[in-house]
Design an enzyme around this catalytic site. Sequence first.
Site, PDB file in Angstrom:
ATOM      1  N   LYS A 145       0.793  -1.209  -0.071  1.00 40.63           N
ATOM      2  CA  LYS A 145       0.010  -0.117  -0.045  1.00 40.63           C
ATOM      3  C   LYS A 145       0.928   1.161  -0.138  1.00 40.63           C
ATOM      4  O   LYS A 145       0.481   2.339   0.308  1.00 40.63           O
ATOM      5  CB  LYS A 145      -1.097   0.246   1.325  1.00 40.63           C
ATOM      6  CG  LYS A 145      -1.895  -1.147   1.536  1.00 40.63           C
ATOM      7  CD  LYS A 145      -2.296  -1.901  -0.181  1.00 40.63           C
ATOM      8  CE  LYS A 145      -3.084  -1.350  -0.740  1.00 40.63           C
ATOM      9  NZ  LYS A 145      -3.153  -2.123  -2.057  1.00 40.63           N
ATOM     10  N   HIS A 161       8.297  -7.235  -1.463  1.00 45.08           N
ATOM     11  CA  HIS A 161       7.797  -6.680  -0.258  1.00 45.08           C
ATOM     12  C   HIS A 161       8.694  -6.989   0.872  1.00 45.08           C
ATOM     13  O   HIS A 161       8.443  -6.556   2.020  1.00 45.08           O
ATOM     14  CB  HIS A 161       6.346  -6.944   0.038  1.00 45.08           C
ATOM     15  CG  HIS A 161       5.394  -6.354  -0.439  1.00 45.08           C
ATOM     16  ND1 HIS A 161       5.347  -5.052  -1.015  1.00 45.08           N
ATOM     17  CD2 HIS A 161       4.048  -6.857  -1.104  1.00 45.08           C
ATOM     18  CE1 HIS A 161       3.894  -4.722  -1.770  1.00 45.08           C
ATOM     19  NE2 HIS A 161       3.349  -5.894  -1.625  1.00 45.08           N
ATOM     20  N   ARG A 215       5.860   5.443   2.252  1.00 42.33           N
ATOM     21  CA  ARG A 215       4.297   6.256   2.221  1.00 42.33           C
ATOM     22  C   ARG A 215       4.307   6.711   3.623  1.00 42.33           C
ATOM     23  O   ARG A 215       4.521   5.782   4.456  1.00 42.33           O
ATOM     24  CB  ARG A 215       3.232   5.579   1.561  1.00 42.33           C
ATOM     25  CG  ARG A 215       2.171   6.575   1.557  1.00 42.33           C
ATOM     26  CD  ARG A 215       1.003   5.567   0.806  1.00 42.33           C
ATOM     27  NE  ARG A 215       0.065   6.504   0.450  1.00 42.33           N
ATOM     28  CZ  ARG A 215      -1.421   5.894  -0.133  1.00 42.33           C
ATOM     29  NH1 ARG A 215      -1.608   4.889  -0.192  1.00 42.33           N
ATOM     30  NH2 ARG A 215      -2.157   6.844  -0.342  1.00 42.33           N
TER      31      ARG A 215
HETATM   32  P1  A3P Z   1      -5.093   4.615  -1.328  1.00 46.28           P
HETATM   33  O1  A3P Z   1      -5.977   3.463  -1.010  1.00 46.28           O
HETATM   34  O2  A3P Z   1      -4.737   5.442  -0.342  1.00 46.28           O
HETATM   35  O3  A3P Z   1      -5.936   5.078  -2.536  1.00 46.28           O
HETATM   36  P2  A3P Z   1      -0.033  -0.496  -3.717  1.00 46.28           P
HETATM   37  O4  A3P Z   1       0.133  -0.442  -5.227  1.00 46.28           O
HETATM   38  O5  A3P Z   1       1.163  -0.624  -2.827  1.00 46.28           O
HETATM   39  O6  A3P Z   1      -1.032  -1.642  -3.219  1.00 46.28           O
HETATM   40  O7  A3P Z   1      -0.739   0.874  -3.055  1.00 46.28           O
HETATM   41  C1  A3P Z   1      -1.960   1.021  -3.548  1.00 46.28           C
HETATM   42  C2  A3P Z   1      -2.294   2.720  -3.170  1.00 46.28           C
HETATM   43  O8  A3P Z   1      -1.774   3.377  -4.246  1.00 46.28           O
HETATM   44  C3  A3P Z   1      -3.896   2.771  -2.973  1.00 46.28           C
HETATM   45  O9  A3P Z   1      -3.901   4.196  -2.232  1.00 46.28           O
HETATM   46  C4  A3P Z   1      -4.037   3.143  -4.429  1.00 46.28           C
HETATM   47  O10 A3P Z   1      -5.192   4.138  -4.694  1.00 46.28           O
HETATM   48  C5  A3P Z   1      -2.555   4.000  -4.877  1.00 46.28           C
HETATM   49  N1  A3P Z   1      -2.363   4.045  -6.123  1.00 46.28           N
HETATM   50  C6  A3P Z   1      -2.835   2.902  -7.268  1.00 46.28           C
HETATM   51  N2  A3P Z   1      -2.297   3.530  -8.510  1.00 46.28           N
HETATM   52  C7  A3P Z   1      -1.773   4.566  -8.369  1.00 46.28           C
HETATM   53  C8  A3P Z   1      -1.449   5.586  -9.462  1.00 46.28           C
HETATM   54  N3  A3P Z   1      -1.197   5.321 -10.652  1.00 46.28           N
HETATM   55  N4  A3P Z   1      -0.923   6.968  -8.730  1.00 46.28           N
HETATM   56  C9  A3P Z   1      -1.255   7.218  -7.354  1.00 46.28           C
HETATM   57  N5  A3P Z   1      -1.579   6.408  -6.713  1.00 46.28           N
HETATM   58  C10 A3P Z   1      -2.052   5.087  -6.957  1.00 46.28           C
END
Ligand code: A3P
Length: 319
Positions: A67, A131, A153
């Site tokens: 995330k 991860h 983050r």
């Molecule tokens: P939120 O839940 O705060 O919206 P991961 O990819 O590590 O699983 O993290 C997911 C998080 O990154 C989510 O955050 C998601 O919405 C956000 N995310 C996914 N694609 C993205 C993009 N292209 N640009 C910015 N944030 C993105």
Amino acid sequence: KYLQDPLVSKECKDLMSTLSKNRGWVLPVMYNYQGFWHSISHLQGVLSFQKHFPAQDTDIFVVTAPKSGTTWLKAISFAILNRTSYPITSGDHPLLKTNSHELVPFVEDIYADNPNPDFSSMPPPRLFATHVSHVSLPESVHVSKCKIVYMCRNPKDLFVSAFHFTNKLRLEHMGVNSIEEMFDLFCKGVSLYGPYWDQVLGYWNESLQRPKQVLFLKYEEMKEHPGTELRKLAEFYGCPITPKEEEEGIVDAILRLCSFETLSNLEVNKNGTLTTGLSNQAYFRRGEIGDWKNHLTAEMVEQLDMITEDKFHGSGLTF
Ligand code: A3P
């Protein structure tokens, strides 16, 4: 598939019986291995990855805690590294049809299914994601010259994102987790591949000691100065944006292709699933900085800020 028990080796079963356990966010149990929490399939994957992965000096690893923006960093890295074979503005760029988690797989997931995967068809530089914490990377990675990009983050946004994501993964009969329960676990360090702060610090310290090998990024900086961060990434990968590419506007084109708006609105990401069975849509929620304000109480914010301050004290790392 992500909820099924993997084929667990005898070595993994023996190890599991010696490890501390805690409740998981999705599956009932997580195991603490080398100071970090893993589900059963990740544990199997990490063990196999440690034991069998033959690193090459040209390998590139995209590393995050779940995330932290992994989906985004994978997409940007794939686009940068493959821009000669896959021109960014061509209408059939792989990212328009395939989720970045399929294009840049988690190496421990590959090893969870197969202790001897065949990577021979991957031309260098091979791009992998993981991860896994720095301390648990395979020895072959530690001694190689491979490059690692770590993106962290803000822990408050990361927690909120993880809370929503893991509730989506739980099957109906499992019920949903309450935010209070998960907050308590997160603060105790019990989260997938957590304690979150320990994972961040492991890579942060490594980036200070070996800056040519480890690049440390922040989701927030990527959101606020995406062009600067993208150019930094391309440079680090050894394929800087050329003056001609600058003139052609490639930086903006990559950022547009990999933006939350573009990716989350693609058919593949609205309705497709990963080979693990997870819905691609689950990886796109809001993609913003500061959503924690909508979910955390003042007490939670104070508690999390205190932990973060305490853990990062003296490291030079701030949020
Ligand atoms: P939120 O839940 O705060 O919206 P991961 O990819 O590590 O699983 O993290 C997911 C998080 O990154 C989510 O955050 C998601 O919405 C956000 N995310 C996914 N694609 C993205 C993009 N292209 N640009 C910015 N944030 C993105």
